[in-house]
Design an enzyme around this catalytic site. Structure first.
Site, PDB file in Angstrom:
ATOM      1  N   GLU A  22      -2.757 -14.870   1.200  1.00 13.08           N
ATOM      2  CA  GLU A  22      -3.026 -14.065   2.384  1.00 13.08           C
ATOM      3  C   GLU A  22      -4.476 -14.231   2.810  1.00 13.08           C
ATOM      4  O   GLU A  22      -4.770 -14.370   3.985  1.00 13.08           O
ATOM      5  CB  GLU A  22      -2.728 -12.589   2.074  1.00 13.08           C
ATOM      6  N   SER A  82       0.818  -1.217   0.000  1.00 16.69           N
ATOM      7  CA  SER A  82       0.000   0.000   0.000  1.00 16.69           C
ATOM      8  C   SER A  82       0.848   1.261   0.000  1.00 16.69           C
ATOM      9  O   SER A  82       1.954   1.287   0.530  1.00 16.69           O
ATOM     10  CB  SER A  82      -0.893   0.033   1.246  1.00 16.69           C
TER      11      SER A  82
END
Lengths: 382, 395
Positions: free
Chosen positions: B244, B129
């Site tokens: 994930e 991010s």
């Protein structure tokens, strides 16, 4: 029917809105929270000058003779700005209890001191294991000549560590859960046998656990009639709940404003995220929840002063149920719509979320008050 | 169809349980079960113990030093670890970059990086991010320019969980601005000790330092640290996110927490009765218990599906995070008004001072606040629903 604020209330609302916007910013609030007492005395004096601290006291005691709707106006603005000073603890709860249950001498002694901002009081009522049951009191007060000896343990004494004096509920007769047999006493915080554990709370307020070990007080410190304090305690907590409902509405309004601003400006995939319908509907639901909560906060304020117990209790518990649920939804979704920013300390939205969460927990969560309404229904249809 | 574990699987469970009983240090168990502040040394110690047993990587094939366990064994292991009070192993190496290196890295990279992940010597963090690239990850701008046998990296990453401890960061970087945004992204491994890297803490709403911003100012990274091909990073990133999401279901942890919540509901008093006798609270507990059972079996269904986890993995991420959040919320509600106190020093093992209410009330509100991240990080739950509606339902 009239849902409008009076001219005076509107003026109060306007000036408080200006105050929290201009003089109670994020940084200032942060400084207050990290200070030793968690209270800004200058702000508190300012409130005294504005007449806020004696608002709901009779004029004979330096008050303005206001009612719970006036308190609603104050609390809604405090919610909007997340004011952490002990207005609820000292003015609404302790002050309200002295006003409603104290004798002339006690009122004359205490209320002007609260109104002027010199004295801070707190209500020490809840006990370990009581959860939200108001009649669950094990602290005892034994009569000893013209004195009482108080022993027991209190929890969730809001701003208890900052108060000069405590109003302590204790059992003078009856069993642990009985509504009868409760009495109230005024106790100096510094009295021998009083031990205070002061805690910060997650929302920047303060709370304390306080133990009383053979604390001796004069019989003059008895507030109201011996063994008959429960109705006054219950009504005071109802006033506190009405105030919390109003505060929650202010905080929800601020959350919606902050979130709306965020989703209009934050861009992802080349557009403001507020263009995505899923977020538009979420925001619409936050708005609906807030408006329902506002209505219920008005209901709570309108009924909080009433001595018609059944109607008052029903209104207050209905209000706290829906406000608690709305606070949860608006708090959670406000954070969610802020994305990662929403879980950081630097965002005001995160602090609004924490206060909204704790307001749900205080004086009974939504589940507890739903049970109260539900039990009331059973009693009515029986 | 048979929902029972086989005798072999039950024997495996007993073996894991025995190992945990013999090898999980008491102080670590206590720290985890009391939900105290996580500690780097604790995570490293536990990884080392598992590594020495040969169980360092329960999800890796034996070829790379993993256990070679099948999905059911992995689930059993994870669940027993959580129930015993073992700390969660660090996902960033084991579940994220490790599989990427195994699948897309060259032999030299495998030999160089996988052993450190396995032993716990190398602490990894994730550089995905950016301030302007969250849900829209492909819009990331941190650049890597090739200069001779190096890349020069400039830009900023954010939400870097536990980056303050990290030796290495795996980053998505922009190596090209041609074509679609997804096409110019590369997957680069960067030594956190390289000059020009600056890690700044972000304090979360519970007052804790868990996440960071990582700044890159002309950071020189050897070209040999590029995984796979230049401009193919998006493919590897998507592969990693799939892994994930399966991990985010977190069933083992939630089962351990559910067990604790039931104990707390018996211990906390609601006036003259234990909280568990409060029907409103108990009904919600029962509802959550049923939802957790559904999640547990759905995870097993997905993991035993021979086609492998597809976009359905998003179901697990959504339900796993929602159930986790509700567990923490109920723990906070169980503490009632005691949960309002914020006592950061009480999150250390040696704390002996006053606390409000029970030991379970102490971390409960902070945990609840912190766990709001679950529905935001790792691809927000709104993005997961987009994935389901687009890739599963074809809308």
């Amino acid at each position: 029917m009239n849902f409008d604020l009076s001219e005076e209330q509107q003026m109060l609302n306007d000036s408080l809105r200006r105050f929290v916007t201009n003089e109670y910013g994020y940084e200032k609030r942060g400084e207050i929270i990290s200070s030793g007492t968690g209270i800004d005395r200058a702000t508190w004096s300012n409130f005294a000058e504005m007449g806020l601290l004696g608002f709901s006291f009779p004029e004979d005691y330096d008050g303005l003779g206001g009612n719970a709707v006036d308190t609603m106006v104050v609390m809604e603005n405090f919610g909007r700005g997340l004011v952490v000073e002990p207005y609820l603890a000292t003015v609404v709860l302790a002050g309200g209890l002295i006003r409603d249950a104290g004798n002339e001498a006690q009122k004359a002694d205490i209320l002007p001191g609260i109104a002027s901002g010199e004295r801070l009081l707190a209500l020490a009522h809840y006990e370990p294991g009581a959860r939200y049951n108001l009649s669950h009191v094990q602290t005892t007060a034994r009569k000893d000549g013209d004195h009482f000896q108080i022993s027991g343990q209190k929890t969730t004494v809001l701003h208890g560590g900052q108060a000069n004096q405590l109003i302590v509920s204790a059992r003078t007769s009856g069993g642990v859960n009985d509504e009868s047999g409760l009495s109230l006493f005024l106790v100096d915080s510094g009295a021998k046998g009083v031990k205070v554990d002061d805690f910060a709370t997650h929302d920047g307020h303060r709370t304390a656990d306080i133990s009383f070990s053979n604390v001796t007080v004069s019989a003059h410190n008895l507030i109201g009639t011996i063994d008959e304090a429960f109705p006054a305690i219950e009504k005071t907590v109802d006033l506190g709940i009405a105030a919390l409902c109003a505060e929650a509405v202010g905080a929800m309004e601020a959350m919606n404003a902050a979130t709306l601003e965020y989703i209009k400006t934050r861009k992802q995939f080349g557009v403001p995220i507020g263009k995505f319908q899923v977020l538009q509907h979420r925001m619409a639901d936050m708005f609906i929840q807030t408006e329902q909560a506002r209505t219920m906060a008005i209901l709570a304020a309108s009924e909080a002063d009433s001595d018609d117990r059944a109607n008052r209790r029903e209104a207050i518990s209905m209000a706290k149920t829906l406000v608690g649920q709305a606070a949860r939804y608006v708090g959670q979704q406000g954070v969610q719509l802020h994305g990662g920013m929403g879980v950081t300390d630097e965002m005001f939205a995160a602090h609004l979320f924490k206060r909204l969460t704790l307001i749900n927990l205080l004086f009974g969560d939504a589940d507890h008050h739903l049970a109260q309404v539900s039990d009331g229904l059973l009693a009515k249809t029986a | 169809m048979d929902l029972n574990y086989t005798p072999e699987q039950e024997a495996f469970r007993a073996e894991v349980r025995q190992f945990l009983e013999d090898n999980l240090p008491d102080d670590i168990r206590e720290r985890v079960q009391k939900r105290l502040r996580p500690d780097k040394a604790m995570t490293e110690r536990w990884q080392k113990i598992l590594f020495e047993k040969g169980w360092g990587a329960s999800t890796w094939p034996t070829e790379f030093g993993g256990t070679g366990w099948d999905p059911i064994q992995q689930i059993i292991f994870e669940e027993e670890c959580a129930l015993a009070g073992a700390p969660r192993q660090l996902d960033f190496g084991l579940r994220m970059v490790g599989p990427v290196i195994m699948t897309f890295g060259n032999d030299e990279q495998k030999q160089r990086f996988l052993p450190g992940i396995l032993s716990g010597e190398d602490w990894w963090c994730q550089g995905y991010s950016e301030p302007g690239a969250g849900s829209d990850l492909a819009s990331l701008r941190t650049s890597a320019k090739r200069e001779g046998d190096h890349y020069i990296v400039n830009g900023q990453k954010t939400w870097t969980t536990l980056g303050q401890h990290a030796d290495w960061i795996f980053c998505l970087v922009r190596t090209s601005t041609q074509g679609k945004p997804q096409q110019g992204i590369s997957f680069l491994l960067i030594d956190m000790n390289t000059p020009g890297i600056d890690v700044k803490p972000i304090i979360m709403l519970d007052g804790e330092h868990e996440i960071n911003e990582v700044y890159f100012d002309n950071v020189k990274v050897p070209a040999e640290n590029l995984i796979g091909e230049e401009n193919q990073g998006w493919t590897y990133a998507k592969f990693l996110l799939g892994h994930e999401r399966t991990g985010l279901a977190n069933v083992g942890q939630w089962k351990a927490l559910m067990k604790r919540l039931k104990e707390v509901a018996r211990q906390e008093q609601d006036g003259q009765r234990p909280l568990i006798e409060n029907t409103r609270f108990r009904d919600r507990l029962a509802q959550l218990d049923a939802e957790l059972r559904a999640l547990e079996l759905t995870v097993l269904r997905v993991l035993t599906d021979k086609r492998g986890p597809g976009p359905q993995a998003s179901i697990l991420k959504i339900r796993g995070t929602e159930i986790g959040q509700q567990l923490f919320e109920m723990l906070m509600e169980a503490g009632g008004q005691d949960s309002i106190a914020h006592i950061p020093e009480a999150l250390e093992l040696d704390y002996n001072g006053p606390r409000a209410g029970s030991i379970d009330a102490t971390p409960s509100a902070g945990d609840y606040f912190n766990m709001r991240k679950l529905s935001i990080f790792g691809g927000s739950n709104e993005i997961q629903r987009n994935i389901i509606s687009q890739l599963v339902l074809g809308l």
